[in-house]
Design an enzyme around this catalytic site. Structure first.
Site, PDB file in Angstrom:
ATOM      1  N   LYS A 253      12.802  -8.059  31.218  1.00  0.00           N
ATOM      2  CA  LYS A 253      11.831  -7.360  30.734  1.00  0.00           C
ATOM      3  C   LYS A 253      10.686  -8.552  29.878  1.00  0.00           C
ATOM      4  O   LYS A 253      11.170  -9.077  29.207  1.00  0.00           O
ATOM      5  CB  LYS A 253      12.282  -6.424  29.712  1.00  0.00           C
ATOM      6  CG  LYS A 253      10.875  -5.584  28.814  1.00  0.00           C
ATOM      7  CD  LYS A 253      11.446  -4.350  28.249  1.00  0.00           C
ATOM      8  CE  LYS A 253      10.536  -3.823  27.257  1.00  0.00           C
ATOM      9  NZ  LYS A 253      10.958  -2.598  26.652  1.00  0.00           N
TER      10      LYS A 253
ATOM     11  N   ALA B 170     -13.440  -9.618  -0.525  1.00  0.00           N
ATOM     12  CA  ALA B 170     -13.828 -11.085  -0.760  1.00  0.00           C
ATOM     13  C   ALA B 170     -12.761 -11.653  -1.781  1.00  0.00           C
ATOM     14  O   ALA B 170     -13.181 -12.897  -2.166  1.00  0.00           O
ATOM     15  CB  ALA B 170     -15.096 -11.252  -1.359  1.00  0.00           C
TER      16      ALA B 170
ATOM     17  N   CYS C 134       4.868  -2.266   9.362  1.00  0.00           N
ATOM     18  CA  CYS C 134       3.991  -2.242   8.095  1.00  0.00           C
ATOM     19  C   CYS C 134       2.974  -3.464   8.209  1.00  0.00           C
ATOM     20  O   CYS C 134       3.363  -4.569   8.912  1.00  0.00           O
ATOM     21  CB  CYS C 134       5.199  -2.955   6.918  1.00  0.00           C
ATOM     22  SG  CYS C 134       4.370  -3.233   5.439  1.00  0.00           S
TER      23      CYS C 134
ATOM     24  N   LEU D 226      10.646  20.301  31.164  1.00  0.00           N
ATOM     25  CA  LEU D 226      11.941  20.315  30.416  1.00  0.00           C
ATOM     26  C   LEU D 226      11.912  19.350  29.206  1.00  0.00           C
ATOM     27  O   LEU D 226      11.242  18.156  29.219  1.00  0.00           O
ATOM     28  CB  LEU D 226      13.097  19.892  31.301  1.00  0.00           C
ATOM     29  CG  LEU D 226      13.375  20.570  32.737  1.00  0.00           C
ATOM     30  CD1 LEU D 226      14.503  20.219  33.339  1.00  0.00           C
ATOM     31  CD2 LEU D 226      13.104  22.065  32.427  1.00  0.00           C
TER      32      LEU D 226
ATOM     33  N   GLY E 106      17.408  11.261  31.383  1.00  0.00           N
ATOM     34  CA  GLY E 106      16.907  12.194  32.621  1.00  0.00           C
ATOM     35  C   GLY E 106      15.384  12.002  32.145  1.00  0.00           C
ATOM     36  O   GLY E 106      14.532  11.990  33.304  1.00  0.00           O
TER      37      GLY E 106
ATOM     38  N   GLU F 285      -7.354 -13.423   0.831  1.00  0.00           N
ATOM     39  CA  GLU F 285      -7.600 -13.618   2.110  1.00  0.00           C
ATOM     40  C   GLU F 285      -7.263 -15.231   2.611  1.00  0.00           C
ATOM     41  O   GLU F 285      -6.809 -15.483   3.877  1.00  0.00           O
ATOM     42  CB  GLU F 285      -9.410 -13.834   2.375  1.00  0.00           C
ATOM     43  CG  GLU F 285      -9.754 -12.405   2.262  1.00  0.00           C
ATOM     44  CD  GLU F 285     -11.351 -12.237   2.088  1.00  0.00           C
ATOM     45  OE1 GLU F 285     -12.074 -11.745   3.014  1.00  0.00           O
ATOM     46  OE2 GLU F 285     -11.969 -12.624   1.071  1.00  0.00           O
TER      47      GLU F 285
ATOM     48  N   GLU G  85       7.852  11.753  26.039  1.00  0.00           N
ATOM     49  CA  GLU G  85       7.030  11.593  27.013  1.00  0.00           C
ATOM     50  C   GLU G  85       6.090  12.747  26.873  1.00  0.00           C
ATOM     51  O   GLU G  85       4.765  12.884  26.845  1.00  0.00           O
ATOM     52  CB  GLU G  85       7.529  11.507  28.281  1.00  0.00           C
ATOM     53  CG  GLU G  85       8.341  10.204  28.775  1.00  0.00           C
ATOM     54  CD  GLU G  85       7.584   9.314  29.094  1.00  0.00           C
ATOM     55  OE1 GLU G  85       6.226   9.339  29.080  1.00  0.00           O
ATOM     56  OE2 GLU G  85       7.796   7.938  29.343  1.00  0.00           O
TER      57      GLU G  85
ATOM     58  N   CYS H  54       0.789  -1.039  -0.101  1.00  0.00           N
ATOM     59  CA  CYS H  54      -0.100   0.099   0.087  1.00  0.00           C
ATOM     60  C   CYS H  54       1.001   1.465  -0.041  1.00  0.00           C
ATOM     61  O   CYS H  54       0.541   2.127  -0.456  1.00  0.00           O
ATOM     62  CB  CYS H  54      -0.786   0.090   1.171  1.00  0.00           C
ATOM     63  SG  CYS H  54      -0.123   0.637   2.836  1.00  0.00           S
TER      64      CYS H  54
ATOM     65  N   GLU I 122     -14.321  -1.146   3.973  1.00  0.00           N
ATOM     66  CA  GLU I 122     -15.332  -1.515   3.204  1.00  0.00           C
ATOM     67  C   GLU I 122     -16.783  -0.852   3.326  1.00  0.00           C
ATOM     68  O   GLU I 122     -17.388  -0.245   2.674  1.00  0.00           O
ATOM     69  CB  GLU I 122     -15.552  -3.104   3.386  1.00  0.00           C
ATOM     70  CG  GLU I 122     -16.625  -3.485   2.357  1.00  0.00           C
ATOM     71  CD  GLU I 122     -16.610  -5.233   2.313  1.00  0.00           C
ATOM     72  OE1 GLU I 122     -15.527  -5.858   2.818  1.00  0.00           O
ATOM     73  OE2 GLU I 122     -17.545  -5.898   1.814  1.00  0.00           O
TER      74      GLU I 122
ATOM     75  N   ARG J 163     -20.195 -16.754   6.606  1.00  0.00           N
ATOM     76  CA  ARG J 163     -19.087 -17.341   6.099  1.00  0.00           C
ATOM     77  C   ARG J 163     -18.307 -18.075   6.975  1.00  0.00           C
ATOM     78  O   ARG J 163     -17.767 -19.153   6.918  1.00  0.00           O
ATOM     79  CB  ARG J 163     -18.219 -16.092   5.620  1.00  0.00           C
ATOM     80  CG  ARG J 163     -16.743 -16.818   4.834  1.00  0.00           C
ATOM     81  CD  ARG J 163     -15.795 -15.726   4.125  1.00  0.00           C
ATOM     82  NE  ARG J 163     -16.427 -15.319   2.768  1.00  0.00           N
ATOM     83  CZ  ARG J 163     -16.171 -15.813   1.667  1.00  0.00           C
ATOM     84  NH1 ARG J 163     -15.424 -16.818   1.553  1.00  0.00           N
ATOM     85  NH2 ARG J 163     -16.634 -15.361   0.465  1.00  0.00           N
TER      86      ARG J 163
ATOM     87  N   PHE K 203     -12.937 -12.616   6.607  1.00  0.00           N
ATOM     88  CA  PHE K 203     -14.587 -12.245   6.668  1.00  0.00           C
ATOM     89  C   PHE K 203     -15.081 -13.386   7.478  1.00  0.00           C
ATOM     90  O   PHE K 203     -16.179 -13.620   6.982  1.00  0.00           O
ATOM     91  CB  PHE K 203     -15.108 -12.222   5.538  1.00  0.00           C
ATOM     92  CG  PHE K 203     -16.328 -11.470   5.196  1.00  0.00           C
ATOM     93  CD1 PHE K 203     -16.320  -9.732   5.120  1.00  0.00           C
ATOM     94  CD2 PHE K 203     -17.570 -11.977   4.910  1.00  0.00           C
ATOM     95  CE1 PHE K 203     -17.397  -9.225   4.919  1.00  0.00           C
ATOM     96  CE2 PHE K 203     -18.833 -11.210   4.971  1.00  0.00           C
ATOM     97  CZ  PHE K 203     -18.793  -9.869   4.663  1.00  0.00           C
TER      98      PHE K 203
END
Ligand SMILES: Cc1cc2nc3c(=O)[nH]c(=O)nc-3n(C[C@H](O)[C@H](O)[C@H](O)COP(=O)(O)OP(=O)(O)OC[C@H]3O[C@@H](n4cnc5c(N)ncnc54)[C@H](O)[C@@H]3O)c2cc1C
Ligand code: FES
Ligand code: FES
Length: 1368
Positions: free
Chosen positions: A457, A1115, A162, A292, A384, A1304, A298, A126, A838, A916, A950
């Site tokens: 983490k 579709a 992406c 600051l 900081g 799809e 942030e 795209c 759609e 479907r 779908f």
């Protein structure tokens, strides 16, 4: 690149600046006062540089990436780095050079090699994310003195998302610039490789993967090799090589000194840039509440998303005392304004220079910073800023606390005090700083021998995600005889309290103890007393977070023991199988292959041509709706949205909005000139809610103002009084309240289910329930529409980002009360749709049309990311309740299924989605007796809508769940159960359609051989035997996806073909280009039809005044239908030309066309196509809803960390039958993109709504409404090995040129990853004796994975049937 030598020389001379300036792409710009409220992105787009995109506005997607260059006088060199323009305050780049994608190359001047490479590698679908990717790599290359490694390139892209490509082609395009290809990077003369030498057949250019195969079956004289891309980029205009025109650093900026700034912005905002600590402290004294700024990562988010109106901003990025980085004898002094990238680089340097024992903390920081945001954020974010924000999930603060770091604080009088990190954090975002103090620097001491520091983490996504729980842990051990005794310890956590938390009791417990199993057990007992998380704690996942604290400590214990063991002896050594707990994740560079045949038909069909607008996309020249320049007198719009899930509107007070700056108008239901009722199937929605609201995010009105920001500000000032009413916030609640949309219950049947269950044949019967999570489309370009009137409102025109221009036309004509013939909708391209544009784009266009029509002024409505996610609906969540009967061998005999989807507050397409799902509830399995009830649930959420597949994937996922359960029940492999139940040629499905040309067995068998399934199974079992805390799992999953709209009338398509006298052809058709390459395929078909080169065919846009009444592009059937309609038009024109063509040989097509023109032959034709031979009757539940099926099968191997729930996909092999592909490169791109999007659905992307399961979220609100909290896959999530193969030699008799639909069908293939994860979890559970079936909902997030791996660390918090909550 550039001329650094010159820069250094000139940089010696310093000039005093006279005005605030900025260079953009080499052009000098004066920055006037009054712009302090603007971001760099807003400025760039305002001055017409729309190549830089707004994808999220919160630093989370990378679409706005640009490169900043500035001259560092201390280092005497130009620094180049990528930043997110959406978070960069405009004035923060004063005196610097900004290069945007437009400055890198363009299609007239010539593409930069990076752009050329990405375009030619099919790395832009795209195109909305593309400029951001280009700029990230461009900045890396310009800042690298030697070619970067492939790892470095992948790392530089961690902050870029992406949604289309699945990243593989981007990696392939960019790896040619890496070290493995030194010659390519540095020596232009050696760029032309010998043909065939390490040339990637998919991309047609040099590539380090070296493992790809293409089978050129039909040998046309033009084979793929002769069109291969050479990575040297040159200008098509003057033939010069690209590198000649690389933008250099502007000489003025080399000579110019930075100056202090004192500027202002809207609403009295003050902006300062002091250059000395003295000036800074004076300002701080004058404005004690000033913010600051260094990176603004942030503050920018607080001001823009949370709308906190700070009045004074002081940019401290250039204050020398805050930028020190001193390596001392006792440790490192780090200035508060030091950027994280600088810090990371320094740490990396010192670990190579200092004795290993001194740098244990540095190594922990290096590891933690690796997963801290993306490169663009790390390039600007400061140490900081992170410390002083005091976020409870700061990644660094627990480490500062654990490492005995000291913070130096300076007050306005210049007095300095020191405090230890442990004491600095006082409460939620509260630190030990008085209003006259700032953080000056941090001192990190070296570690001592036998002092160990480790970071931890766990996030939803490994790359660029904030932590769920993180930790810093340190112990200092002393050797006492044979014993190791804890002399000092410090354990700190983030994500378990309102602030970074020191585990005081645990620390006290540890000190003085011998480092052995007893201390481990003791600490694990004490730790829970340090971590007090309430049931409804913000953020949820309480059990998971608690378990993680124990898991982390266990890992720490093993890691420290192992560290000691490497040098000294320890009594209790770490068992080999336990090492799996401490091996850290390392991602090898991607290995990928694309295996397909080329079946050429004529000049172009079958050829792997690149996307026709890719060259415009990689340069940022491709225009999207929001890039369209605002016509004169234009207004920006913002929506007034409901804040309640279900309520009566008592009153609306819009006085505040009306007095807001820039306000131009406000409109509600009463103002709608035509009908206020809208909806794609039934008119059950209101454009603007009149009396009741039925979800949070429902549109109540629209405000227009002079700027986007002012429109939002005014909309925020509309005050609505509500009377709250009971809300339905889950499928279960809807089912108990019988809350279904009218006429939305459906039934299908085959055989006699009850009889079968009662018979002896059914040797086993199982019953269960599957909850299927929803998914946000997360197209990179948000919903957008620009509407304007002509002839004073007699006509209305619009440009919309929509998959269905005709629907926008219809909605607008309906709400304005105009005939459709007076309303035109045009769509050139859209930045991704995936179903989300759609029907849901219709209300955006209609809402914007109301003020445009009533005020006779152009109106643009572009949704911010959060508003888009809150208002426009998602993939439906589903609930499936099944009862399945089968034999002891595993043959399925009967399926009784109830399925429900969560439609939200309007029907939209939910009934068709449910249908479907019902059609696909068998996936690929032969079931003699089937009964399916389906119901569409009304809930108080925004209307859910179409999304790739779908409903099909939801239906199939439910099927694979019971297949897997049968396998467990019978102690067989799921693959065996799958195989013995496969459908085949002639199978009659539960809705009466008979399978023809079924290639299921072929794709399955080819996949099985290619992945060597049985051998891998053995290897995985062996791995699992030897690794207690890491488990691997595998799965093979088949799919069969029905092609056609299940609503028969929608299977029609039109195209208009115009042939011009120069021999070029303009095709217009009803389909929308959304990255899937539809225009490219249709153009290929037209080129082959006329036997002309592809370059002679052009498709400009989709427009309702050229091709009327088009069905939405959906579709998967658009290439089938629009290519066929275009072919029909071409054939008509060819037939008209034939009498002339047969008279003599023409030198060219242009000559023939001119001759026809002279003979007055009509060279324009309208083509039309209807899908033949389909139809379904719901009254009987039988028919032939699909023209044909696309088959596929996928294999995946994953590895999970059972202690944290972290996972990665080691291998994914996907086999698809796409007939004779019209364009195999584009089809492979669709397969890869769909697979990675599917991977997001099954394993990453969790929508969290305020419902009974998430009481910490306000009822009916979407918590996950931006890339910060909603995690789509990033580059790091793609499989290590990613192989895509298209089945060869299987023409599809049902579609144009024997091709098959692709959009799809591959999406569901990613469920192989889900079931591989489940397979791995089964191995983990077996370790603690849990061998039976267990439910696992999608997405299989770290929380679900970890909490399913029952062990001693989950036991204190949950019982064995614990089931993490999911919004369904
Ligand atoms: C997309 C994205 C991803 C992120 N990922 C992570 C992550 O993975 N882990 C993580 O921990 N954080 C993450 N963050 C948060 C943020 O990036 C960090 O906290 C960053 O270090 C903040 O630095 P900054 O310079 O941008 O702060 P700014 O926004 O410039 O300032 C932040 C605050 O610090 C104060 N401040 C700054 N300097 C001083 C000083 N010297 N003395 C006193 N106060 C001062 C300011 O007044 C302000 O209140 C992420 C943010 C974004 C937008
Ligand atoms: S728009 Fe800037 S990061 Fe998404
Ligand atoms: S090509 Fe990347 S988002 Fe569409």
């Amino acid at each position: 690149m550039g001329s650094l030598k010159k820069e250094e020389e000139i940089g010696q001379i310093a000039e005093e600046p006279k005005e605030a300036i900025l260079y953009v792409n080499g052009v000098r710009k004066v920055l006037p006062d009054g712009f302090a409220h603007l971001t760099l992105l807003e400025y760039l787009r305002d001055v017409g540089l729309t190549g830089t995109k707004l994808g999220c506005g919160e630093g989370g997607c990378g679409a706005c990436t640009v490169m900043i260059s500035h001259y560092d006088r201390k280092m005497k060199k130009c620094m180049h780095y990528a930043v997110n323009a959406c978070l960069t305050p405009l004035y923060s780049v004063e005196g610097m050079h900004v290069i945007t994608v437009e400055g890198v190359g363009n299609h007239k001047r010539g593409l930069h090699p990076i752009q050329e490479s990405l375009a030619s590698s099919h790395g832009s679908q795209c195109g909305f994310c593309t400029p951001g990717f280009i700029m990230s790599l461009y900045a890396l290359l310009r800042s690298s003195e030697t070619p970067p490694t492939e790892e470095k390139i992948e790392e530089s892209l961690a902050g870029n998302l992406c949604r289309c490509t699945g990243y593989r082609p981007i990696v392939d395009a960019f790896r040619v610039f890496s070290k493995t290809n030194d010659a390519l990077y540095s020596d232009i003369s050696s760029l032309s490789l010998q043909e065939g030498e390490f040339i990637c057949p998919s991309t047609g250019k040099p590539c380090s993967c070296g493992s790809k195969t293409v089978h050129d079956v039909v040998t046309d004289d033009q084979s793929i090799c002769s069109t291969r891309y050479k990575p040297l980029s040159y200008s098509e205009v003057d033939g010069s090589t690209y590198t000649d025109k690389e933008l250099i650093f502007p000489p003025e900026l080399l000579r110019r000194k930075l100056s202090p700034l004192n500027l202002s912005g809207l609403g009295g905002l003050k902006w300062y840039r002091p250059l000395t600590i003295k000036d800074l402290l004076e300002l701080k004294e004058k404005y004690p509440t000033a913010k600051l700024l260094v990176g603004n990562t942030e503050v920018g988010v607080e001001m823009r998303l949370k709308r906190i109106p700070y009045q004074v901003l002081i940019s401290v990025a250039h204050v020398p005392e805050l930028n020190i980085l001193n390596v001392k004898d006792d440790g490192i002094e780090i200035g508060a304004a030091v950027r994280l990238t600088e810090l990371l680089n320094l740490f990396r340097e010192v670990v190579t220079q200092r004795p290993a024992y001194e740098t244990s903390a540095c190594k922990a920081f290096i590891e933690q910073l690796k997963w801290f945001a993306g490169t663009q954020i790390r390039n600007v974010a400061s140490v900081g800023g992170n410390v002083c924000t005091a976020s409870p999930i700061s990644d660094l603060n627990p480490l500062w606390m654990a490492t005995r770091a000291k913070f130096r604080v300076i007050n306005c009088n210049g007095n300095i005090r020191t405090t230890i990190a442990e004491n600095f954090f006082l409460g939620y975002r509260k630190v030990d700083l008085n209003s006259n103090e700032i953080l000056l620097s941090i001192f990190l001491p070296w570690t001592r021998p036998f002092e160990y520091v480790k970071e931890f983490k766990q996030a939803h996504r490994r790359d660029d995600d904030i932590a769920i729980v993180n930790a810093g842990m340190r112990v200092y051990l002393e050797e006492r005889g044979e014993e190791w005794v804890v002399s000092d310890a410090s354990v700190a956590f983030g994500g378990v309290a309102p602030l970074s938390l020191c585990a005081i009791k645990t620390n006290e417990f540890l000190i003085g103890k011998e480092w052995n199993q007893n201390v481990l057990q003791g600490a694990l007992n004490v730790l829970p007393t340090d971590i007090v998380l309430k049931e409804d704690a913000p953020g949820g996942m309480v059990e998971f977070r608690r378990s993680l604290t124990l898991s982390f400590f266990f890992k720490f214990f093993l890691w420290v023991s192992h560290q000691i063991e490497e040098n000294k002896s320890i009594k209790e050594s770490v068992p080999l199988s336990h090492l799996s707990a401490i091996n850290s994740f390392h991602r090898p560079t991607l290995v990928a292959s694309q295996d397909y045949e080329i079946r050429k038909h004529g000049t172009s069909v079958g050829s792997p041509e690149v996307h026709l607008s890719s060259r415009l996309q990689v340069t940022g020249e491709a225009e999207y709706t929001d890039d369209t320049p605002m016509p004169p007198n234009g207004l920006h719009a913002a929506l007034v949205l409901s804040k309640k899930p279900h309520a009566r509107i008592l009153s609306i007070d819009d006085l505040g909005a009306k007095s807001s700056p820039g306000f131009a108008g406000i409109f509600f239901a009463k103002d709608v000139p035509g009908s206020n009722k809208i909806g794609p199937v039934v008119l059950d929605e209101e454009l603007f809610a009149s009396e009741f609201v039925t979800c949070v995010g429902q549109v109540i009105g629209i405000v227009v103002a002079d700027t986007h920001e002012n429109a939002k500000l005014a909309a925020g000032k509309v005050h609505v009084e509500y009377e709250e009413l009971p809300a339905i916030l889950s499928i279960e609640e809807a089912v108990s309240a019988k809350s279904f949309h009218p006429n939305s219950q459906k039934f299908m049947r085959k055989g006699d289910v009850d009889l079968c269950f009662q018979s002896d044949q059914c040797e086993k019967i199982i019953e269960g329930k599957v909850e299927v999570g929803g998914q946000e489309h997360f197209y990179l370009e948000t919903q957008s529409s620009l509407v304007w009137t002509m002839d004073s409102g007699n006509e209305v025109h619009m440009i919309s980002s929509t998959q269905a221009p005709q629907k926008n036309q219809k909605y607008v004509s309906h709400v304005l009360g105009l005939p459709m013939s007076k309303v035109v909708c045009k769509t050139k391209r859209i930045g991704g749709g995936f179903g989300g544009k759609e029907t849901r784009s219709g209300f955006i266009a209609a809402a914007a049309a109301v003020p445009s029509y009533l005020m006779n002024r152009p109106v643009k409505l572009t949704l911010d990311r959060d508003i888009d996610m809150i208002t426009s609906g998602q993939r439906h969540s589903f609930l499936g309740k099944y009862k399945v009967g089968f034999t002891k061998k595993g043959k399925v005999l009967a399926l009784d299924l109830e399925i429900y989807n969560n439609a939200g507050n309007s029907l939209d397409l939910s009934l068709a989605v449910l249908e479907r799902a019902m059609f696909h509830s068998d996936n690929v399995y032969e079931i003699p007796n089937v009964r399916i009830f389906g119901s569409v649930c009304f809930t108080n959420f925004p209307s859910n809508t179409a999304f790739r597949g779908f409903g099909g994937p939801q239906g199939m996922l439910i099927a694979e769940n019971w297949i897997q359960r049968i396998a467990l029940e019978l102690k067989k492999s799921p693959e065996e159960i799958r195989e013995i139940n496969f459908q085949g040629e002639g199978s009659i499905l539960h809705y009466g359609q008979q399978l023809e040309h079924c290639t299921l067995a072929q794709v399955w068998n080819e996949l099985k051989v290619s992945c060597d399934f049985l051998k891998v199974r053995e290897e995985v079992d062996e791995f699992n035997l030897h690794n207690r805390w890491k488990k691997r799992g595998i799965a093979m999953i088949p799919t069969k996806f029905g092609i056609s709209f299940t609503t028969k009338f929608m299977n029609q398509a039109g195209a208009l073909v115009n042939v011009y006298t120069d021999g070029t052809v303009l095709v217009s058709h009803g389909g929308v280009e959304m990255g899937q390459g539809l225009h490219t395929k249709v153009a290929q078909v037209a080129a082959s039809a006329f036997n002309i080169p592809l370059s002679s065919v052009f498709i400009s846009e989709t427009s309702t005044d050229k091709v009327p009444n088009a069905s939405p592009t959906a579709a998967s059937a658009s290439s089938d239908m629009y290519a066929a309609a275009a072919l029909d038009a071409c054939e008509q024109i060819k037939a008209r030309m034939e009498p002339i063509a047969s008279q003599r040989n023409f030198g060219s097509f242009a000559e023939l066309v001119s001759a026809c023109y002279m003979e007055r032959i009509d060279l324009s034709a309208h083509g039309f196509y209807i899908t033949p031979d389909i139809g379904f009757d719901w009254s009987t539940g039988k028919g032939k809803p699909f023209s044909y099926y696309t088959y596929g099968a996928a294999f995946a191997e994953v590895e999970i960390d059972t202690l944290t729930g972290d996972f990665h996909t080691r291998t994914a092999n996907v086999f698809m039958d796409l007939g004779y592909s019209l364009n195999p490169a584009i089809d492979v791109g669709q397969v890869e993109g769909a697979f990675i999007q599917g991977l997001g659905w099954v394993a990453l992307e969790e929508l969290k709504w305020g419902d009974a399961s998430h009481k910490w979220i306000r009822p009916g609100c979407l918590y996950t409404c931006g890339p910060g909290s909603y995690k789509i896959p990033s580059l790091n999530d793609i499989p290590f090995k990613f192989n895509v193969s298209l089945l060869k030699g299987n023409p599809n008799v049902k579609a144009i040129h024997s091709s098959k639909a692709v959009g799809e069908p591959p999406f569901f293939m990613a469920s192989s990853v889900f079931f591989a994860i489940k397979d791995a979890i089964l191995a983990a559970r077996a370790e603690t004796g849990h061998t039976g079936w267990f439910p696992l909902d999608n997405p299989a997030t770290p929380e679900r994975i970890r909490m399913s791996c029952l062990d001693e660390f989950t036991a204190p918090f949950v019982s064995s049937d614990f089931h993490p909550k999911l919004s369904v």
